[in-house]
Design an enzyme around this catalytic site. Sequence first.
Site, PDB file in Angstrom:
ATOM      1  CB  THR A  85      -2.617  -0.338  -7.653  1.00 16.65           C
ATOM      2  OG1 THR A  85      -2.648  -1.592  -6.954  1.00 16.65           O
ATOM      3  CG2 THR A  85      -4.038   0.202  -7.761  1.00 16.65           C
ATOM      4  N   GLY A 106       1.940  -2.268  -5.562  1.00 19.42           N
ATOM      5  CA  GLY A 106       1.275  -3.539  -5.752  1.00 19.42           C
ATOM      6  C   GLY A 106      -0.071  -3.662  -5.078  1.00 19.42           C
ATOM      7  CG  ASP A 107      -2.859  -4.076  -1.826  1.00 19.94           C
ATOM      8  OD1 ASP A 107      -3.986  -3.687  -2.183  1.00 19.94           O
ATOM      9  OD2 ASP A 107      -2.693  -5.072  -1.101  1.00 19.94           O
ATOM     10  CG  ASP A 108      -6.096  -0.828  -1.542  1.00 17.88           C
ATOM     11  OD1 ASP A 108      -6.543  -1.183  -2.656  1.00 17.88           O
ATOM     12  OD2 ASP A 108      -6.476  -1.334  -0.469  1.00 17.88           O
ATOM     13  CG  ASP A 154      -1.885  -1.083   1.330  1.00 16.29           C
ATOM     14  OD1 ASP A 154      -1.923  -1.923   0.412  1.00 16.29           O
ATOM     15  OD2 ASP A 154      -2.620  -1.127   2.331  1.00 16.29           O
TER      16      ASP A 154
END
Length: 469
Positions: free
Chosen positions: A283, A250-252, A230
């Site tokens: 993302t 790779g995420d939010d 994140d």
Amino acid sequence: MRRSKVLLGVLLVLATISESPWAAASSSYCKQMGSRTFRPHSVTITEFGAVGDGVTLNTKAFQNAIFYLHSFADKGGAQLFVPAGRWLTGSFSLISHLTLSLDNDAEIIGSMDSSEWPVIDPLPSYGRGRELPGGRHQSLIHGSNLTDVIITGDNGTIDGQGIVWWDWFQNHTLNYTRPHLIELMYSTEVVISNLTFKNSPFWAIHPIYCSQVLVQNVTILAPLDSPNTDGIDPDSSTNVCIEDCYISTGDDLIVIKSGWDEYGISFAHPSSNISIRGLAGETRSGAGIAFGSEMSGGISEVQAEGIHIFNSLHGIRLKTSPGRGGYVRNIYISDVTLTDVKIAIRITGQYGEHPDDKYDENALPIINRITIKDIVGVNISIAGLLEGIMGDNFSSICLYNVFLNVTTDPPWQCSYIQGYSNLVSPESCEPLRDVPNGTSVCYAANHLRPHLSDADRSAGSSFMKLTSL
């Protein structure tokens, strides 16, 4: 149909007029926080024996420098300057009234030796490590119970060298939850600005139980396939401003949290009064703007605007689950551009993931008064996947002026939600087509009050007469 649209427009206006002035106060506060603080005392990390060759471990140098600067805390505070070089270090903790400043060519590098990241107690609102029972590794730059802390520079870099942590996580060889790049706890008057953050082992910037936080002009980078990286995660924090950031992880990109199941409910520290402006990024597995899934302490009064999300799985996402309790309400998201996004808007009521088996499955979250306005999307696979919880209250989900170029039919899939829509293309799902029967069902930011034309004023006057009968 036209009459329904007019009535909904009037309701949005009336809702605006009835709102509290938090948004305007937040805007003013963000500007105030952005002003620089002069420190009358300054030292350079090399004065404490640090070597910027990317090989020498400088943990003791950082710790000793900060210990020395503690004596200036009541004398206007102090600055620790990191010059050009590659400064390898383990975790270190900050003090109050401190500026950590990085030169343009300075790079603080996290050690790849896990013993340089101490194990600390789990967060009380989580009850355990987020990934594993027990404790968690301390962040690279850490602080607790601080006041007046600035982490800034001339676009220097903080690199967590997260690849070793990602490998340990994916190979299931970790004993404790991965560390963040920056975590500040129980702190106030925090500024993080003008820096690049790379390769965080876990979430990059995590203010928790904090107030008066400004994150401004930062770049956050991690490989798009890196797990759970994140960008910025305000957690059980209030009066938070996030401005002009580029995030590719790779995420939010930005996700607001407030505790996990029974631990978050008991600790009862909500996240509120949060302003997000000027976000761009991508993302592969997360969302541009997200809420939860850890939201058991409550999330409210959030405004996000000026957002551009591209090449991403989700644009806007709300995640929760039975057992979370808490609430997400009074959310206003506007001026969003989505390009090559799989799912533009998603609400997930059955997200799962619980800290243990002690949660109360009857503790249902309240999702209420979510306004999403002025959205444009190009090459969108699914307009909306909005899934509430049977028997729960996911209400007043309001969409206004949303135009999406969608490649999938049906474009909307909705269940167990209720709300309203106006000027939405493709036309929203059936549960969002009803005409509201109250005057403040849709949340709107006070300082974005629209200008009323004579026709709107006349319609509003007529509507108020009708509702008073």
